[in-house]
Design an enzyme around this catalytic site. Structure first.
Site, short mmCIF file in Angstrom:
data_model
loop_
_atom_site.label_atom_id
_atom_site.label_comp_id
_atom_site.label_asym_id
_atom_site.label_seq_id
_atom_site.Cartn_x
_atom_site.Cartn_y
_atom_site.Cartn_z
N LYS A 62 14.21 -20.63 18.30
CA LYS A 62 15.57 -20.28 18.72
C LYS A 62 15.77 -18.78 18.55
O LYS A 62 15.05 -18.10 17.82
CB LYS A 62 16.63 -21.04 17.93
CG LYS A 62 16.60 -20.83 16.40
CD LYS A 62 17.29 -19.55 15.92
CE LYS A 62 17.19 -19.36 14.42
NZ LYS A 62 17.58 -18.00 13.98
N ASP A 66 19.87 -23.87 9.03
CA ASP A 66 19.87 -23.92 10.50
C ASP A 66 19.13 -25.14 11.04
O ASP A 66 18.89 -25.23 12.24
CB ASP A 66 19.30 -22.63 11.09
CG ASP A 66 17.86 -22.36 10.66
OD1 ASP A 66 17.33 -23.13 9.85
OD2 ASP A 66 17.27 -21.38 11.15
#
Length: 245
Positions: free
Chosen positions: A8, A132
């Site tokens: 990401k 995350d």
């Protein structure tokens, strides 16, 4: 069973302060990108973790893939497996590779053992592995608040067509990143900024880690400058570094 664990990038990252539990309050937009680690899982008589590709320091018991297996095993009755991680996403690069690996293992185990686990439950379990991690349950693009586990969907109306990702080979630890960051309270709402055309992001979409990381590692700042010189619509450091896109 073989799956691909995506990396990401962060479109903006605001560090809003420290919480009573020692974590930091943040606001960011995470976006899944087509750069992958590869994971193979097969049932086995004994638990086994094998790693190839980019070298990962530490014992196998410290790897997030192993921690993901053990965490799910505490919640559900599953037998042992053999996990082979082919590491291709750089480590300490702000790309979430370890977190993605862990969540991909969780999702693979749910499928392999045909467990009845809702997406919400999977997000809650994932949050125990890292700030995350929950993002990678759904992936795509999401706003993240809290310590990164409070997620909401966002539609990005203005995304440049091409992504260039540069990694200078510098490992930035989370501890280093947070030890020098300055808390800012006057940042514009990310949702508001991301609703603007991408051409406006350069002056409005900010990663709060950049100021301190660039001072310690000027090579990373140079990469961002070179991307703009090459004609980038928008350039920034991802997460706590060191990758720049």
């Amino acid at each position: 069973m073989i799956k691909f664990a995506p990396a990401k990038i962060n479109l903006g990252l605001h560090v809003l302060g420290k919480r009573s539990d020692g974590f930091h309050r943040i606001e960011t937009c995470m976006m899944e990108i087509p750069l992958y680690d590869i994971i193979e899982i097969t049932k086995s008589d004994e638990y086994e973790f094998i790693q190839s590709g980019i070298a990962v320091d530490g014992k196998s018991s410290d790897n997030l893939c192993t921690k993901a297996f053990l965490l799910l095993k505490r919640h559900y009755e599953i037998s042992n497996v053999r996990i082979h991680l082919r590491k291709q996403v750089p480590i300490g690069a702000g790309l979430g590779g370890g977190s993605s690996d862990a969540v991909t293992v969780l999702k693979m185990l749910v499928e392999l053992f045909q467990l009845q686990v809702s997406e919400k439950e999977l997000e809650e379990i994932s949050a125990d592995l890292g700030s995350d991690c929950a993002f990678f349950v759904k992936g795509d693009s999401q706003l993240a608040k809290g310590r990164g586990e409070v997620l909401s969907s966002i539609t990005l109306k203005s995304i440049p067509r091409y992504l260039v990702l540069l990694n200078p080979g510098i490992h930035i630890s989370t501890k280093e990143a947070y030890s020098n960051v300055t808390y800012l309270s006057d940042s514009a709402s990310l949702k508001e900024v991301l609703s603007m055309p991408a051409e406006n992001w350069e002056n409005c979409l900010k990663n709060d880690f950049e100021d301190s990381i660039f001072k310690n590692h000027p090579k990373i700042k140079e990469l961002k400058i070179k991307l703009y010189e090459a004609g980038a619509v928008y350039a920034a450091m991802s997460g706590s570094g060191s990758s720049v896109f």
